[in-house]
Write an enzyme that holds these catalytic residues in place. Structure first.
Site, short mmCIF file in Angstrom:
data_model
loop_
_atom_site.label_atom_id
_atom_site.label_comp_id
_atom_site.label_asym_id
_atom_site.label_seq_id
_atom_site.Cartn_x
_atom_site.Cartn_y
_atom_site.Cartn_z
N CYS A 58 0.82 -1.22 0.00
CA CYS A 58 0.00 0.00 0.00
C CYS A 58 0.85 1.27 0.00
O CYS A 58 0.31 2.37 -0.10
CB CYS A 58 -0.94 0.00 1.20
SG CYS A 58 -1.86 -1.52 1.35
N HIS A 67 -2.53 6.45 4.53
CA HIS A 67 -3.10 5.25 3.93
C HIS A 67 -4.47 5.04 4.57
O HIS A 67 -4.64 5.22 5.78
CB HIS A 67 -2.18 4.05 4.19
CG HIS A 67 -2.75 2.77 3.71
ND1 HIS A 67 -3.49 2.68 2.56
CD2 HIS A 67 -2.68 1.50 4.21
CE1 HIS A 67 -3.87 1.43 2.37
NE2 HIS A 67 -3.40 0.70 3.36
N ASN A 72 -10.21 0.01 2.47
CA ASN A 72 -8.78 0.06 2.12
C ASN A 72 -8.60 -0.43 0.69
O ASN A 72 -8.91 -1.57 0.38
CB ASN A 72 -8.05 -0.85 3.13
CG ASN A 72 -6.57 -0.99 2.84
OD1 ASN A 72 -6.07 -0.54 1.81
ND2 ASN A 72 -5.87 -1.64 3.75
#
Ligand code: UT7
Length: 332
Positions: free
Chosen positions: A115, A257, A287
């Site tokens: 990520c 994030h 996410n």
């Protein structure tokens, strides 16, 4: 000689249409809206269509970034694409996006850094631009995380969604929105086993056993990832601020994030940064791995949240484990 300055000239993102709510998940696994919201902050996420792949979402966000930069695809002279859910092992998904954009010949490559890959790719793009071989590099982050989500595993399936973000990095200052001031990347390979998709590579090539053992799905030790995220994201943020002789109060916006509201709360508390400086979209997206931070960035940009001279910090973590931060100064 001072390295050339690097600018962001165009920003774009894309979310698929279909919405999967926590209530929908309640019908699929033993979970509850209350558990998901209180442990993560996530209320719903977007899910790509069955025939919509990582490259398709990437192409959409790339087109939006090019439109924002008022550039034609022909002006792009390199494509970097980051993901953990590439269309296939090879060819590179970046090459598929090049074809979709109707251009040819420019170099295209995929970058994998979990990520954190968008920020990793920003540093790679900056280095390539500073070599002087390229003028405009398209950086795209795109993930169809639902293609590796185990819908029988309640500890992971409630967390993820699909989406893509893109930006054009350039040595050309005209019409640029932001200057890339600094980037700082880190990785801790010793922690790799806490977040992985074990099946499908040379270690566990696809077989009846890998399918039966569900090795083609994402596996995660959530608690360990959580601890690493707070520690590692905090460390890169602290170090980039120190390297640039800045206090955290100098930051107007943090683009974290988009994994878990509690991780964001913990980082905010560590630095005593007011929560309203964090751009958070995870409650309606979940996410989306590499795409996450860039989508939050694009949405905040389009909402007009950034003002001239604002300092913006990306702060990300991901499989690897990787940690990355980038400092931008808003120009427009
Ligand atoms: O891009 C990076 C990707 N990953 C992350 O960022 C994840 C980082 N980690 C996290 O966000 C959190 O660790 C989670 C949200 C994954 C889990 O939250 P937690 O507070 O660490 O919960 P836990 O794993 O300690 O589980 C607590 C309880 C367990 O039950 P017992 O053993 O206490 O009876 C789990 O079985 O919650 C249970 N549980 C659930 N219950 C309802 C786990 N998942 C669920 C669920 N619904 N979906």
């Amino acid at each position: 000689m001072n390295p050339k300055k690097v600018f962001i000239r165009g920003i774009g993102s894309y979310l698929p249409e279909r919405v999967l709510t926590n209530r929908d998940l309640e019908a699929m696994v033993d979970t509850s809206d209350e558990w998901i919201v209180s442990r993560t902050g996530i209320r719903e996420r977007r899910i790509a269509a069955d025939d919509e792949f990582t490259s398709d979402m990437a192409t959409q966000s790339a087109r939006r970034a090019l439109e924002d930069a008022k550039m034609s695809p022909q002006e792009i002279d390199c494509i970097l694409l980051c993901s953990v859910t590439f269309d296939m092992a090879f060819p590179a998904t970046a090459c598929i996006v090049q074809k979709n954009l109707g251009i040819s010949s420019c170099p295209c490559m995929d970058i994998e850094a979990g990520c954190s890959a968008l920020v990793y790719s920003m540093e790679v793009a900056a280095g390539l631009l500073q070599l002087g071989h390229y003028k405009n590099i398209l950086v795209v982050a795109s993930d169809k995380l639902t293609s590796i989500t185990d819908w029988q595993d309640r500890s992971t399936c409630v967390l993820f969604g699909d989406g893509s973000s893109a930006m054009v990095l350039s040595t050309e200052a005209s019409r640029a929105q932001a200057e890339l001031v600094d980037t700082l990347l880190r990785a801790e390979g010793k922690d790799g086993e806490i977040l992985m998709q074990p099946g499908g590579g040379s270690r566990h090539p696809a077989s009846v056993e890998t399918v039966q053992n569900r090795l083609h799905y994402l596996k995660m030790n959530g608690r360990e990832v959580f601890k690493g995220a707070v520690r590692g994201t905090g460390a890169v943020l602290k170090d980039i601020l120190a390297r640039n002789r800045l206090e955290s109060a100098a930051l107007q916006h943090i683009i974290p994030h988009q994994a878990n509201q509690r991780i964001i709360d913990a980082v905010a508390e560590t630095f005593a940064i007011p929560l309203d400086k964090f751009v958070v979209i995870l409650h309606r997206t979940g996410n989306m791995s590499a795409g996450s931070a860039g989508i939050a960035f694009d949405e905040a940009y389009r909402e007009g949240r950034f003002a001239e001279n604002d300092l913006i910090a990306f702060a990300t973590f991901g499989a690897g484990m990787t940690y990355a931060t980038a400092l931008l100064r808003w120009l427009a």
